[in-house]
Design a protein around this motif. Sequence first.
Motif, PDB file in Angstrom:
ATOM      1  N   ARG A  99       0.822  -1.203   0.000  1.00  0.00           N
ATOM      2  CA  ARG A  99       0.000   0.000   0.000  1.00  0.00           C
ATOM      3  C   ARG A  99       0.865   1.265   0.000  1.00  0.00           C
ATOM      4  N   THR A 100       1.967   1.244   0.726  1.00  0.00           N
ATOM      5  CA  THR A 100       2.864   2.399   0.755  1.00  0.00           C
ATOM      6  C   THR A 100       3.538   2.611  -0.591  1.00  0.00           C
ATOM      7  N   VAL A 101       3.938   1.523  -1.235  1.00  0.00           N
ATOM      8  CA  VAL A 101       4.593   1.636  -2.535  1.00  0.00           C
ATOM      9  C   VAL A 101       3.643   2.195  -3.577  1.00  0.00           C
ATOM     10  N   THR A 141       1.800   8.143  -4.302  1.00  0.00           N
ATOM     11  CA  THR A 141       2.383   8.990  -5.335  1.00  0.00           C
ATOM     12  C   THR A 141       3.860   9.268  -5.063  1.00  0.00           C
ATOM     13  N   THR A 142       4.209   9.478  -3.817  1.00  0.00           N
ATOM     14  CA  THR A 142       5.589   9.809  -3.464  1.00  0.00           C
ATOM     15  C   THR A 142       6.548   8.699  -3.862  1.00  0.00           C
ATOM     16  N   VAL A 143       6.234   7.481  -3.486  1.00  0.00           N
ATOM     17  CA  VAL A 143       7.129   6.360  -3.772  1.00  0.00           C
ATOM     18  C   VAL A 143       7.097   6.012  -5.256  1.00  0.00           C
ATOM     19  N   LYS A 144       5.942   6.136  -5.877  1.00  0.00           N
ATOM     20  CA  LYS A 144       5.863   5.880  -7.321  1.00  0.00           C
ATOM     21  C   LYS A 144       6.733   6.857  -8.096  1.00  0.00           C
ATOM     22  N   ARG A 145       6.766   8.114  -7.669  1.00  0.00           N
ATOM     23  CA  ARG A 145       7.576   9.119  -8.338  1.00  0.00           C
ATOM     24  C   ARG A 145       9.065   8.841  -8.131  1.00  0.00           C
ATOM     25  N   ALA A 146       9.440   8.382  -6.931  1.00  0.00           N
ATOM     26  CA  ALA A 146      10.846   8.128  -6.633  1.00  0.00           C
ATOM     27  C   ALA A 146      11.347   6.865  -7.316  1.00  0.00           C
ATOM     28  N   LEU A 147      10.540   5.825  -7.324  1.00  0.00           N
ATOM     29  CA  LEU A 147      10.948   4.535  -7.892  1.00  0.00           C
ATOM     30  C   LEU A 147      10.134   4.236  -9.143  1.00  0.00           C
ATOM     31  N   SER A 148      10.232   5.103 -10.121  1.00  0.00           N
ATOM     32  CA  SER A 148       9.473   4.918 -11.354  1.00  0.00           C
ATOM     33  C   SER A 148      10.057   3.768 -12.169  1.00  0.00           C
ATOM     34  N   LYS A 149       9.272   3.265 -13.081  1.00  0.00           N
ATOM     35  CA  LYS A 149       9.678   2.148 -13.923  1.00  0.00           C
ATOM     36  C   LYS A 149      10.914   2.498 -14.747  1.00  0.00           C
TER      37      LYS A 149
END
Length: 74
Positions: free
Chosen positions: A39-41, A44-52
């Motif tokens: 859920r944390t991953v 938006t914050t984590v998605k932006r930092a660890l983008s594909k």
Amino acid sequence: MCIWKQWKLPRTKKRHLISLGIPEYFANMAANSRKGYWRTVNTTTVKRALSKERLIRSGFYDLAIAYQSVHVNY
């Protein structure tokens, strides 16, 4: 999720998020979140930092492309 889980401690998560360009306020919120890993991953914050794209540039495989290269539809 594996990378997020590997960082373990909130201070490590915060340090890595800041080094990836996330502002300190949002990095602090994500690192100290009481939500589960998945859920944390998905925030938006984590998605932006660890983008594909960033993960691919750092050497991780794109499983969708690897699957499509093996399974060709006729």
